[in-house]
Motif scaffolding. Structure first.
Motif, mmCIF file in Angstrom:
data_model
loop_
_atom_site.group_PDB
_atom_site.id
_atom_site.type_symbol
_atom_site.label_atom_id
_atom_site.label_comp_id
_atom_site.label_asym_id
_atom_site.label_seq_id
_atom_site.Cartn_x
_atom_site.Cartn_y
_atom_site.Cartn_z
ATOM 1 N N GLN A 263 -38.555 -63.633 -32.032
ATOM 2 C CA GLN A 263 -38.769 -64.628 -31.482
ATOM 3 C C GLN A 263 -39.689 -65.541 -31.941
ATOM 4 O O GLN A 263 -41.063 -64.774 -31.726
ATOM 5 C CB GLN A 263 -38.867 -64.431 -30.433
ATOM 6 N N THR A 264 -39.537 -66.799 -32.068
ATOM 7 C CA THR A 264 -40.862 -67.803 -32.806
ATOM 8 C C THR A 264 -40.406 -69.062 -32.961
ATOM 9 O O THR A 264 -38.984 -69.569 -32.550
ATOM 10 C CB THR A 264 -40.996 -67.302 -34.217
ATOM 11 N N ASN A 265 -41.550 -69.308 -32.255
ATOM 12 C CA ASN A 265 -41.377 -71.064 -32.694
ATOM 13 C C ASN A 265 -41.184 -72.257 -34.016
ATOM 14 O O ASN A 265 -41.071 -72.742 -33.735
ATOM 15 C CB ASN A 265 -42.849 -72.277 -32.489
ATOM 16 N N GLY A 266 -41.079 -70.913 -34.788
ATOM 17 C CA GLY A 266 -40.190 -71.433 -36.604
ATOM 18 C C GLY A 266 -41.442 -72.222 -36.987
ATOM 19 O O GLY A 266 -41.145 -72.688 -38.190
ATOM 20 N N PHE B 240 -42.281 -80.206 -34.153
ATOM 21 C CA PHE B 240 -40.655 -80.075 -34.047
ATOM 22 C C PHE B 240 -40.253 -80.401 -35.710
ATOM 23 O O PHE B 240 -39.232 -79.561 -36.157
ATOM 24 C CB PHE B 240 -40.082 -81.617 -33.241
ATOM 25 N N GLU B 241 -41.062 -81.985 -36.476
ATOM 26 C CA GLU B 241 -40.185 -81.185 -38.544
ATOM 27 C C GLU B 241 -40.820 -79.570 -38.441
ATOM 28 O O GLU B 241 -39.741 -79.362 -39.188
ATOM 29 C CB GLU B 241 -41.646 -82.219 -38.365
ATOM 30 N N ASP C 198 -40.903 -86.079 -30.124
ATOM 31 C CA ASP C 198 -41.906 -86.972 -29.634
ATOM 32 C C ASP C 198 -41.819 -86.449 -28.190
ATOM 33 O O ASP C 198 -42.755 -85.688 -27.824
ATOM 34 C CB ASP C 198 -41.491 -88.528 -29.080
ATOM 35 N N PHE C 199 -40.439 -85.450 -27.811
ATOM 36 C CA PHE C 199 -41.114 -85.170 -26.684
ATOM 37 C C PHE C 199 -40.794 -83.790 -27.110
ATOM 38 O O PHE C 199 -41.492 -82.743 -26.677
ATOM 39 C CB PHE C 199 -39.241 -84.849 -25.968
ATOM 40 N N HIS C 200 -40.615 -82.527 -28.476
ATOM 41 C CA HIS C 200 -40.662 -81.577 -28.620
ATOM 42 C C HIS C 200 -42.420 -81.224 -28.781
ATOM 43 O O HIS C 200 -43.042 -80.197 -28.270
ATOM 44 C CB HIS C 200 -40.210 -81.395 -29.352
ATOM 45 N N ASP C 201 -42.979 -82.513 -29.868
ATOM 46 C CA ASP C 201 -44.339 -82.307 -29.607
ATOM 47 C C ASP C 201 -45.099 -82.231 -28.189
ATOM 48 O O ASP C 201 -46.171 -81.261 -28.203
ATOM 49 C CB ASP C 201 -45.220 -83.277 -30.740
ATOM 50 N N ALA C 202 -44.810 -83.332 -28.158
ATOM 51 C CA ALA C 202 -45.348 -82.907 -26.134
ATOM 52 C C ALA C 202 -45.409 -81.843 -25.419
ATOM 53 O O ALA C 202 -46.261 -81.445 -24.838
ATOM 54 C CB ALA C 202 -44.936 -84.037 -25.797
ATOM 55 N N THR D 204 -34.765 -66.283 -33.210
ATOM 56 C CA THR D 204 -34.335 -67.215 -32.476
ATOM 57 C C THR D 204 -35.873 -68.102 -32.287
ATOM 58 O O THR D 204 -36.626 -67.948 -32.148
ATOM 59 C CB THR D 204 -34.599 -66.197 -30.660
ATOM 60 N N ILE D 205 -35.131 -69.290 -32.146
ATOM 61 C CA ILE D 205 -36.492 -70.596 -32.314
ATOM 62 C C ILE D 205 -35.893 -71.584 -31.327
ATOM 63 O O ILE D 205 -34.716 -72.486 -31.524
ATOM 64 C CB ILE D 205 -36.318 -71.889 -33.894
ATOM 65 N N PRO D 206 -36.652 -72.185 -30.918
ATOM 66 C CA PRO D 206 -36.146 -72.400 -29.316
ATOM 67 C C PRO D 206 -37.064 -74.294 -29.984
ATOM 68 O O PRO D 206 -37.771 -74.418 -30.990
ATOM 69 C CB PRO D 206 -37.636 -73.115 -28.281
ATOM 70 N N LEU D 207 -35.806 -75.401 -29.180
ATOM 71 C CA LEU D 207 -36.534 -77.018 -29.178
ATOM 72 C C LEU D 207 -36.440 -77.200 -27.911
ATOM 73 O O LEU D 207 -35.099 -77.100 -27.197
ATOM 74 C CB LEU D 207 -34.914 -77.775 -29.746
#
Length: 143
Positions: free
Chosen positions: A97-100, A142-143, A130-134, A121-124
């Motif tokens: 389980q990682t943010n990737g 996000f990138e 913009d939204f993800h980074d916020a 398992t990587i959540p977006l």
């Protein structure tokens, strides 16, 4: 240790929380309070390599078929590849389980490329940077 998934597979699946260190600071983080409480008491927020290996050994002794490495963020640990290697040598399928974010590092990807039975398992947290980074409170996550 948390057993889960037995009704679906008939096999023991163990979650191994390696600690609370993370390279994000997500708004919805459910472990930040625990991390902050440990830090306030000057206590370690992550398992040592020895502690993690001992838990893997115990899960192996109990007959677990799969181990899920979780945290915090397991991929930022210096011993991450060693933990995966040891888990696989004991026959575990390994979930992560990682943010990737660390998977953007070519050296890490090269180090784990040869492992089999490895699942991420990587959540977006949104469909735009913009939204993800916020949500993660980390520019460029996000990138």
């Amino acid at each position: 240790m948390t057993a889960r998934g037995m009704a679906e597979t008939g096999q023991l699946i163990c979650d191994l929380k390696l600690g609370y260190s993370c390279n994000n600071d997500c708004l919805h983080c459910v472990i930040a309070g625990n991390r902050d409480a440990l830090l306030a008491r000057s206590m370690a927020i992550d398992l040592t390599t020895e502690q993690a290996m001992n838990l893997l050994r115990e899960y192996h002794r109990q007959g677990a078929a799969r181990v899920v490495l979780t945290g915090g963020e397991p991929t930022i640990r210096e011993d991450f590849v060693d933990l995966v290697r040891q888990a696989q040598s004991w026959g575990f399928a390994v979930g992560i389980q990682t943010n990737g974010r660390a998977l953007a590092c070519e050296a890490l990807c090269d180090a784990i490329r040869g492992f089999d039975r490895l699942c991420f398992t990587i959540p977006l947290h949104g469909d735009s940077a913009d939204f993800h980074d916020a949500v993660t409170q980390r520019q460029g996550s996000f990138e």
